[in-house]
Design a protein around this motif. Structure first.
Motif, short mmCIF file in Angstrom:
data_model
loop_
_atom_site.label_atom_id
_atom_site.label_comp_id
_atom_site.label_asym_id
_atom_site.label_seq_id
_atom_site.Cartn_x
_atom_site.Cartn_y
_atom_site.Cartn_z
N UNK A 85 0.81 -1.35 -0.09
CA UNK A 85 0.01 -0.01 0.09
C UNK A 85 1.08 1.31 0.09
N UNK A 86 0.78 2.21 -0.95
CA UNK A 86 1.43 3.41 -1.05
C UNK A 86 1.12 4.21 0.17
N UNK A 87 0.00 4.26 0.60
CA UNK A 87 -0.42 5.16 1.73
C UNK A 87 0.10 4.55 3.07
N UNK A 88 0.11 3.20 3.10
CA UNK A 88 0.56 2.63 4.35
C UNK A 88 2.24 2.92 4.11
N UNK A 89 3.04 2.74 3.23
CA UNK A 89 4.34 2.91 2.97
C UNK A 89 4.46 4.40 3.36
N UNK A 90 3.92 5.49 2.90
CA UNK A 90 4.23 6.79 3.19
C UNK A 90 4.04 6.98 4.52
N UNK A 91 2.94 6.43 5.45
CA UNK A 91 2.48 6.65 6.63
C UNK A 91 3.90 6.02 7.28
N UNK A 92 4.20 4.70 7.18
CA UNK A 92 5.31 4.22 7.81
C UNK A 92 6.76 4.94 7.60
N UNK A 93 6.87 5.33 6.37
CA UNK A 93 8.07 6.30 6.34
C UNK A 93 8.27 7.27 7.23
N UNK A 94 7.18 8.16 7.22
CA UNK A 94 6.94 9.51 8.04
C UNK A 94 7.33 8.92 9.42
N UNK A 95 6.70 8.10 9.91
CA UNK A 95 6.82 7.57 11.21
C UNK A 95 8.14 6.88 11.51
N UNK A 96 8.76 6.47 10.55
CA UNK A 96 10.20 6.06 10.52
C UNK A 96 11.31 6.97 10.82
N UNK A 97 11.13 8.07 10.01
CA UNK A 97 12.00 9.28 10.22
C UNK A 97 11.88 9.68 11.31
N UNK A 98 10.45 9.98 12.02
CA UNK A 98 10.47 10.55 13.36
C UNK A 98 11.00 9.82 14.40
N UNK A 99 10.91 8.46 14.58
CA UNK A 99 11.28 7.54 15.46
C UNK A 99 12.76 7.73 15.55
N UNK A 100 13.56 7.31 14.19
CA UNK A 100 14.98 7.37 13.91
C UNK A 100 15.60 8.47 14.43
N UNK A 101 15.00 9.77 14.17
CA UNK A 101 15.62 11.00 14.45
C UNK A 101 15.59 11.19 16.00
N UNK A 102 14.91 10.60 16.84
CA UNK A 102 14.67 10.61 18.06
C UNK A 102 15.69 9.69 18.85
#
Length: 258
Positions: A85-102
């Protein structure tokens, strides 16, 4: 399961997966170029990319697992040959950026690096969707697509394909949207104030566009006459609007440099 285009070391690669792979490579190239241009290329920003890719891939698979699980022989088979799912992938990538930065303690915004990169990757990746998925709903418009019977038989879950009716080329609409978005974001890459502004604007524009194009996509309705994607967007688009308004308020209240 999606049809296999070719095999690498005995593992089948579908047309869908092939174009997604090319899109990811193109997006990575744009990201690296912009990071180098802005002097942001570092080990930390590379870890941010890894976090986005891993989380995006996992969420893209998880969000479609319920559709493909009954056809899968094992979890490995579901992962290799199930949908995304593209939308699932975008949401996951967005969350992944936030978590990784923290986790790594990185504070600077990377959204303006991701925006044109994601737009280009989506434009390329959607070619695979166009070649392998439901084309769209029936239409009388002059640009409707009618598939030859032998081609229609290869497109899974597309009842309109086999009826000989012209269909909305819904994925071509998306390809055009992302291609135009890439050109605009690329031209504005050094002219938009406020880090992260372009990525939020891109996600919001895509969310609104995707909600509209779902009506001619042909995806099954889940509730209130809306598809699963539209229900997801009905929640996330307002959140993006709130985020845009909050950023504008913060910038408006920020002191003007002397």
């Amino acid at each position: 399961m999606l049809p296999t285009l070719f095999r690498v070391a005995g593992v089948g690669v579908s047309t869908h997966e092939f174009f997604i792979g090319i899109g990811v490579l193109a997006a990575a190239a744009v990201y690296l170029h912009l990071a180098h241009r802005r002097r942001m290329l570092s080990e930390q920003t590379m870890w941010v990319v890894v976090g986005a890719l891993v989380s995006g891939a996992v969420f893209a698979k998880i969000s479609t697992a319920w559709q493909f699980a009954p056809q899968a022989d094992s979890l490995a088979d579901l992962w290799l040959h199930g949908g995304r799912s593209v939308l699932g992938g975008l949401a996951g990538a967005y969350l992944g950026v936030i978590v990784t930065k923290r986790i790594i303690g990185y504070q600077r915004s990377t959204g303006d690096l991701f925006a044109p990169a994601v737009a280009l990757g989506m434009a390329i990746g959607r070619i695979g969707c166009f070649l392998t998925e439901q084309i769209g709903t029936a239409t009388s418009l002059p640009w409707g697509i009618t598939l030859p019977p032998e081609v229609a038989a290869t497109v899974p879950a597309c009842p309109t394909c086999v009826t000989g009716q012209p269909m909305h080329p819904s994925f071509l609409y998306e390809i055009a949207f992302h291609a135009v978005a890439f050109v605009v974001l690329w031209r504005l890459r050094d002219r938009v104030g406020g880090e992260g502004t372009t990525f939020t604007a891109y996600l919001l524009a895509y969310g609104l566009f995707r909600f509209a194009v779902e009506f001619v996509r042909g995806n099954p309705e889940m509730a209130a006459g809306l598809s699963g994607s539209q229900l997801f967007l009905a929640v996330t688009v307002p959140l993006l609007i709130v985020q845009v308004m909050q950023r504008r308020r913060v910038r408006a209240l920020a002191p003007t440099p002397a």
